[in-house]
Enzyme design. Structure first.
Site, short mmCIF file in Angstrom:
data_model
loop_
_atom_site.label_atom_id
_atom_site.label_comp_id
_atom_site.label_asym_id
_atom_site.label_seq_id
_atom_site.Cartn_x
_atom_site.Cartn_y
_atom_site.Cartn_z
N GLY A 28 0.85 -1.20 0.00
CA GLY A 28 0.00 0.00 0.00
C GLY A 28 0.87 1.23 0.00
N GLY B 288 5.30 7.57 1.04
CA GLY B 288 5.94 6.56 0.22
C GLY B 288 5.07 5.35 0.03
N LYS C 77 9.47 0.42 3.55
CA LYS C 77 8.83 1.66 3.10
C LYS C 77 9.81 2.42 2.23
CE LYS C 77 5.76 4.32 5.09
NZ LYS C 77 5.01 5.22 5.97
N ASP D 157 2.98 11.74 13.78
CA ASP D 157 1.99 11.34 12.78
C ASP D 157 1.18 10.14 13.27
OD1 ASP D 157 0.64 11.40 10.37
OD2 ASP D 157 2.12 10.18 9.31
P1 ADP Z 1 -0.42 5.31 6.00
O1 ADP Z 1 0.22 5.08 7.33
O2 ADP Z 1 -0.60 6.75 5.70
O3 ADP Z 1 -1.67 4.52 5.76
P2 ADP Z 1 1.89 3.97 4.96
O4 ADP Z 1 2.71 4.37 3.78
O5 ADP Z 1 2.53 4.04 6.29
O6 ADP Z 1 0.58 4.82 4.89
O7 ADP Z 1 1.40 2.50 4.75
C1 ADP Z 1 0.92 2.03 3.52
C2 ADP Z 1 0.31 0.67 3.70
O8 ADP Z 1 1.30 -0.27 4.09
C3 ADP Z 1 -0.77 0.62 4.76
O9 ADP Z 1 -1.80 -0.22 4.30
C4 ADP Z 1 -0.08 0.01 5.93
O10 ADP Z 1 -0.97 -0.69 6.76
C5 ADP Z 1 0.93 -0.92 5.29
N1 ADP Z 1 2.09 -1.05 6.16
C6 ADP Z 1 2.87 -0.05 6.61
N2 ADP Z 1 3.85 -0.52 7.41
C7 ADP Z 1 3.68 -1.87 7.46
C8 ADP Z 1 4.37 -2.93 8.13
N3 ADP Z 1 5.43 -2.69 8.91
N4 ADP Z 1 3.91 -4.18 7.97
C9 ADP Z 1 2.84 -4.42 7.18
N5 ADP Z 1 2.15 -3.47 6.53
C10 ADP Z 1 2.54 -2.20 6.66
MG MG Z 2 1.88 4.36 8.07
#
Ligand code: ADP
Ligand code: MG
Length: 604
Positions: A18, A23, A39, A133
């Site tokens: 996602g 990012g 990320k 955040d």
């Molecule tokens: P936001 O926090 O604004 O939703 P992020 O870029 O942090 O956007 O996350 C994008 C996606 O990736 C989200 O669906 C999030 O749940 C998933 N995600 C982020 N970090 C992790 C992680 N450590 N393990 C699994 N999924 C993750």
């Molecule tokens: Mg996030």
């Protein structure tokens, strides 16, 4: 997207999980097969040396935080054009999914869950990091045999991104629904900014909504500054008391995360009998902070004055800023379109708030001081000190003894937007971001109404924005023949993200979706060219109109710098003049646009 790619020599990224404001997150593994989440920061951050530097500086602080309620950061990787954060893969979704699927939690469950989150945050704070955040999307759920364990993710990343020249990011990164008033006012956040966000999230867990959401984000920001959260039905007294303390406007009066964790844990058993509340469709009306002056000044259009606001009346604010109907609640990502425009707006509001209130940022967080200082010396009225232009609708023989003369449009070009907004107090300002590398971010570069004209009701200001960069090599082409994305060397310079043709002729075409403003590249024969004597004609079309054409030979590349504003289609063609297979490259061909106006550069 499911094609694998390598990150450095140690990691393989397998698919996208996602993306968010900063990012895109991928799933992947290391050479031993251990799974991680990665990320990758957006390219405009990765391209910004200040961000890269901060990224490197923060590495040890971020990787040092270890706590069962924190998503462990294992590594920060700088690899060529990429900045990547390697962290635990957490597979149980996030608190947002939880809320969407199951609705509000019973108070005891919310207290237990948030006690864990607060202890995780305590570890983050002990490492000297303010999260900045926090929101349900950043509280991930790790499945365990004992049930899901909440883990805080993305701490400190806002701080890294904030270094970026392209944004006044601390407030522009995400939703303002969870942001403490001092952050929204542009002050450096302290750990209790995170306590405020924890308070908002707890509130949302209890009733399904955050207390100040609804309508335009400017309205949300104002409510954070001027209003106390309304109390949702079904929140037991002791829990409400703690929430009120967490949501105090003055950062120094909020409890620490450590206290919050202890108090929530102690409360959980006491709350056991309380059932989950129903999901609200609109937040309970926020309550103006003691005194009405400040809220009224900001909420009531020029010419009206609410000298007494009844306790229940958030009416002026509610009518000025309709609450979004429940069906309109989407994931934040898509709603927060122009990051810059938002930053600009917030900067503007902040300034407007300060200008109206006449108080300095130092004292802004203290509601008491603010409202006493913000009224004019004659504090029996709540009129702003400065006159509004429409004031002459003098239905009521005004108690203002000396109406000011009609105002003229000032010259605001060259001013920071915040200052311009203060000069244009009472005028509706629309900002149009335009990318400029050499003008400070948020400086006004044009005004729609000339200096000296009568002050209009509304005005458009063109405002400088540092550009975001997207390499053509990262975009999906819509059509191509004998051209592809590769690295290239031109005149002994490396261009790792180039578009290369290596046949007698060929073309490539992209959809720019009217999202970019400028195209830059170094166009030349590659150093390894097999026929060094050949010349290649490179021609560029925007929406089928030829806009650029140059003949390049080994040793004499051409610089491409095109205005692509409003262009839909970009087509690049090349032809060897000798009809040979003649390698030619558009070295590091890149599009510049306003951050947030450009589509996500990764495939979806
Ligand atoms: P936001 O926090 O604004 O939703 P992020 O870029 O942090 O956007 O996350 C994008 C996606 O990736 C989200 O669906 C999030 O749940 C998933 N995600 C982020 N970090 C992790 C992680 N450590 N393990 C699994 N999924 C993750
Ligand atoms: Mg996030």
């Amino acid at each position: 997207m499911s094609s694998e790619f390598a990150l450095g020599s140690a990691y393989t990224l397998t698919h996208e999980l996602g993306s968010g404001a900063l990012g895109t997150v991928y799933r992947g593994h290391d050479q031993q097969g251990r799974a991680y989440a990665f990320k990758l920061l957006r390219s405009e951050y990765a391209a910004d040396p200040a961000v890269v530097q901060r990224f490197i500086q923060e590495r040890s602080a971020l990787t040092a935080v270890q706590h069962p309620n924190v998503v462990r950061t294992h590594d920060l990787v700088v690899e060529g054009p990429r900045l990547a954060i390697v962290m635990d893969l957490v597979t149980g979704g996030d608190l947002r999914n939880q809320l969407t699927q199951h609705g509000p939690l019973a108070p005891a469950d919310a207290a237990r869950l948030m006690a864990s989150v607060a202890s995780g945050l305590t570890a983050v704070h002990q490492a000297g990091i303010v999260h900045r955040d926090l929101k349900p999307e950043n509280i991930l759920l790790s499945p365990t045999p004992e049930g899901p364990v909440p883990q805080v993710s993305d701490f400190g990343i806002a701080h890294i991104a904030e270094t970026s020249g392209s944004t006044r990011t601390s407030v522009a990164l995400g939703t303002p629904n969870y942001m403490a008033p001092e952050i929204l006012a542009g002050e450096a956040p302290t750990p209790t900014a995170d306590v405020y966000a924890l308070g908002i999230i707890t509130y949302e867990l209890l009733c399904g909504l955050t207390p100040f959401e609804g309508g335009h984000h400017m309205a949300v920001i104002r409510r954070h500054a001027d209003m106390a959260a309304g109390r949702p039905p079904g929140v037991p007294d002791p829990l409400w008391g703690l929430l009120e303390a967490m949501l105090t406007k003055a950062p120094t009066e909020r409890p620490s995360t450590h206290d919050v964790a202890a108090r929530l844990s102690a409360l959980a058993p006491v709350l056991a009998a309380a059932p989950a509340a129903a999901r609200l469709s609109e937040p309970p009306a926020p309550v103006p902070l003691g005194g009405t002056a400040q809220a009224t000044m900001l909420a009531v259009p020029a010419g009206q004055s609410g000298s007494s606001t009844p306790p229940t009346a958030s009416a002026p604010m509610a009518s000025a800023t309709p609450t979004a109907p429940p069906g309109q609640r989407k994931r934040r990502k898509r709603m927060w379109v122009p990051v810059i425009a938002l930053a600009v707006l917030i900067a503007a509001i902040t300034t407007a708030v300060l200008a109206l209130g006449g108080n300095d940022p130092e004292t802004n967080a203290d509601p008491g001081e603010t409202s006493s200082e913000s009224t004019s010396p004659d504090s029996s009225t709540v009129e702003p000190a400065t006159n509004e232009p429409a004031e002459d609708s003098s239905e009521e023989p005004s108690d203002d003894p000396s109406p000011e003369p009609p105002r003229e449009m000032p010259e605001v070009v060259g001013l920071p937007l915040g200052t311009a907004m203060a000069e244009l107090e009472g005028v509706e300002v629309t900002t149009i971001p335009e990318i400029h590398q050499d003008v400070p971010n948020n400086e006004v570069i044009a005004q729609s109404v000339a200096e000296g004209e009568d002050l209009p009701v509304s005005v458009e200001l063109t405002v400088a924005s540092q550009p975001a960069t997207v390499y053509l090599a990262m975009l999906d082409e819509v059509d191509d023949r004998n051209m592809s994305s590769e690295g290239a060397q031109i005149d002994a310079e490396d261009y790792p993200r180039s578009v290369v043709g290596a046949w007698n002729s060929g073309y490539i075409e992209y959809n720019l979706s009217r999202s970019y403003q400028q195209l830059l590249a170094t166009v030349g024969r590659v150093d390894s060219a097999s026929d060094a004597a050949d010349e290649v004609q490179v021609t560029i079309f925007l929406d089928q109109r030829e806009v650029w054409s140059e003949r390049v030979s080994v040793g004499s590349p051409a610089e491409l710098d095109l205005d692509v504003t409003d262009a839909l289609r970009l087509r690049i063609e090349y032809t060897s003049l000798q009809d040979n297979r003649s390698e030619v490259a558009l070295g590091d061909a890149r599009l510049l646009g306003v951050p947030g106006e450009i589509p996500d550069e990764t495939d979806e």
